[in-house]
Design a protein around this motif. Structure first.
Motif, PDB file in Angstrom:
ATOM      1  N   LEU A 109      17.983  24.297 -10.066  1.00 13.26           N
ATOM      2  CA  LEU A 109      18.891  24.365 -11.214  1.00 13.26           C
ATOM      3  C   LEU A 109      18.901  25.772 -11.787  1.00 13.26           C
ATOM      4  O   LEU A 109      17.852  26.359 -12.045  1.00 13.26           O
ATOM      5  N   ALA A 110      20.111  26.303 -11.986  1.00  9.34           N
ATOM      6  CA  ALA A 110      20.249  27.666 -12.511  1.00  9.34           C
ATOM      7  C   ALA A 110      21.494  27.739 -13.382  1.00  9.34           C
ATOM      8  O   ALA A 110      22.501  27.082 -13.091  1.00  9.34           O
ATOM      9  N   PRO A 111      21.458  28.524 -14.448  1.00  7.89           N
ATOM     10  CA  PRO A 111      22.603  28.621 -15.346  1.00  7.89           C
ATOM     11  C   PRO A 111      23.878  29.069 -14.649  1.00  7.89           C
ATOM     12  O   PRO A 111      23.857  29.866 -13.704  1.00  7.89           O
ATOM     13  N   LEU A 112      24.984  28.507 -15.127  1.00  6.96           N
ATOM     14  CA  LEU A 112      26.337  28.925 -14.733  1.00  6.96           C
ATOM     15  C   LEU A 112      26.627  28.718 -13.251  1.00  6.96           C
ATOM     16  O   LEU A 112      27.499  29.373 -12.689  1.00  6.96           O
ATOM     17  N   VAL A 121      17.998  19.003 -18.169  1.00  3.08           N
ATOM     18  CA  VAL A 121      16.804  19.024 -17.320  1.00  3.08           C
ATOM     19  C   VAL A 121      16.313  20.460 -17.169  1.00  3.08           C
ATOM     20  O   VAL A 121      15.113  20.745 -17.287  1.00  3.08           O
ATOM     21  N   TRP A 122      17.235  21.377 -16.933  1.00  5.20           N
ATOM     22  CA  TRP A 122      16.879  22.792 -16.797  1.00  5.20           C
ATOM     23  C   TRP A 122      16.231  23.316 -18.084  1.00  5.20           C
ATOM     24  O   TRP A 122      15.203  24.003 -18.042  1.00  5.20           O
ATOM     25  N   ALA A 123      16.832  22.988 -19.236  1.00  4.17           N
ATOM     26  CA  ALA A 123      16.309  23.485 -20.513  1.00  4.17           C
ATOM     27  C   ALA A 123      14.920  22.924 -20.799  1.00  4.17           C
ATOM     28  O   ALA A 123      14.046  23.639 -21.307  1.00  4.17           O
ATOM     29  N   ARG A 166      20.658  24.564 -26.201  1.00  2.00           N
ATOM     30  CA  ARG A 166      20.261  25.580 -25.213  1.00  2.00           C
ATOM     31  C   ARG A 166      20.897  25.294 -23.860  1.00  2.00           C
ATOM     32  O   ARG A 166      21.380  26.207 -23.178  1.00  2.00           O
ATOM     33  N   ALA A 167      20.928  24.020 -23.492  1.00  2.00           N
ATOM     34  CA  ALA A 167      21.559  23.636 -22.226  1.00  2.00           C
ATOM     35  C   ALA A 167      23.040  24.012 -22.216  1.00  2.00           C
ATOM     36  O   ALA A 167      23.555  24.551 -21.228  1.00  2.00           O
TER      37      ALA A 167
END
Length: 393
Positions: free
Chosen positions: A89-92, A105-107, A165-166
């Motif tokens: 999982l990675a932003p954008l 989940v990422w946050a 944040r997510a």
């Protein structure tokens, strides 16, 4: 999605989970949409907001996994099960609906919480594209479920911050904290007075029925493309105004000091920045005025402040549209006490404060005005102050 009535029946979501994943879920959770009574575009300026939760909810049937796999499914969107690896999982990197629960989940993992996967089935009665925070409902219901299943011990306000944040970092939407906090923290029968700077909150009793009043939500069912990027542009403009005035955020500009502040900005800032600052400072003042009226058991007097807020959003922030303006004009002409657009604008929804005895008349007037203008018929329903996120089963 937007046409379904509110429901807390979990049988269908449980059955769907079993059909998808072959076993019963560990539990079912709910998180509501919200409507904001007053205080728009103030939350990312450290200001005040006054949302209430709606009875429309996102439901999530969830089971924990310990193998690093995240499986997501929505009953409301075609496309089957989305399978992701939590380590990847990675932003954008995801532009689909799945980015909202995956971002949570990422946050959580980024914050050091040992979330090792989940099977999630989601369904929602929160209207999408209506400015009622359907995305925040998805985020918060996911966060609450994982908090419970992994025994993370996070409070509702902490879950709201992680959900924001997510959306900010993972999805890429620069929203403020209001939507997630409303979904996580609102209580039945109350509006939530949130100070978005220090996140202190107060539950304000909001029993309009006891006063013979009703708050209507009018979902215009439109979303104009002009809104794409406009939210971020206004946020940037507000930040520029704060810098020009030498304050941390526009929250720091007192209402009584607004004339001097506008004079200072007029000499150097872009004309749009001047308008944005005027809206934010006056809308913060309107939030405080509305709360004072509610505390004084005078909710009828709130109506003119709603209309005043709409005028500011239309003329200073310029985030309204023909359909939203028509709701306000036709409702007030039919005898409503006041009305305004709510949410990000360029479509979405408006709120209308009316005598309960006038609600049908006001609704018919709005529907007739839309028909005469050739617009799609809006959806009108009462805003009933409801419970925030909670475990259902």
């Amino acid at each position: 999605m937007s046409d379904r009535t509110p429901s807390t029946d979990t049988a269908h979501v449980t059955e769907a989970f079993v059909a998808l994943y072959g076993a019963r879920p560990d539990g079912v959770w709910a998180a509501p949409g919200r409507v904001n009574l007053i205080g728009e575009y103030t939350d990312f300026n450290g200001g005040f907001v006054l949302p209430l939760a709606l009875p429309h909810t996102a439901l999530a049937a969830v089971s924990r996994r310990d193998d690093g796999v995240l499986r997501l499914h929505s009953a409301d969107i075609d496309g089957g099960v989305v399978q992701l690896a939590v380590d990847d999982l990675a932003p954008l990197t995801n532009t689909s609906w799945a980015a909202y629960p995956a971002g949570v989940v990422w946050a959580l993992r980024e914050a050091g919480h040992p979330v090792t996967g989940a099977d999630i089935h989601l369904t929602s009665t929160v209207p999408t594209g209506a400015g009622l925070s359907s995305s925040a409902a998805l985020e918060v219901v996911t966060a609450l479920a994982l908090n419970d299943l992994y025994e993370l011990g996070l409070t509702a306000p902490q879950l709201a911050v992680l959900a924001q944040r997510a959306e900010n970092a993972f999805v890429g939407v620069p929203c403020g904290i209001m939507d997630q906090t409303a979904a996580a923290c609102c209580t039945e029968g109350h509006a939530l007075h949130l100070d978005t700077r220090d996140l202190t909150q107060r539950q304000v009793p909001f029993d309009l029925a006891a006063h013979g009043l009703q708050l209507l939500v009018v979902d215009t069912r439109v979303k104009h493309a002009l809104g794409d990027g406009a939210y971020a542009e206004r946020r940037t403009g507000c930040e520029a105004g704060a810098r020009a005035l030498g304050v941390t955020a526009l929250r720091d500009v007192a209402y009584d000091a607004l004339p001097d502040a506008l004079e200072t900005l007029a000499a150097s800032a872009d004309e749009a920045v001047v308008r944005y600052v005027r809206h934010v400072v006056t809308d913060n003042q309107r939030v405080e005025q509305v709360i004072a009226l509610l505390d004084a058991s005078d909710p009828r007097a709130v109506g003119p402040l709603l209309t005043e807020g709409h005028t500011s959003l239309r003329d200073d922030l310029r985030v309204s549209c023909a359909e939203l303006d028509l709701v306000v004009e036709s409702a007030n002409a039919a005898g409503a006490l006041g009305a305004r657009m709510t949410g990000g604008g360029f479509g979405g929804s408006a709120v209308v404060l009316t005598e309960s005895a006038m609600a049908d008349t006001v609704t018919k007037s709005v529907l007739a005005a839309f028909a005469a203008a050739g617009h799609t018929a809006p959806r009108v329903f009462p805003a009933i102050p409801s419970r925030g996120a909670h475990r259902v089963s």
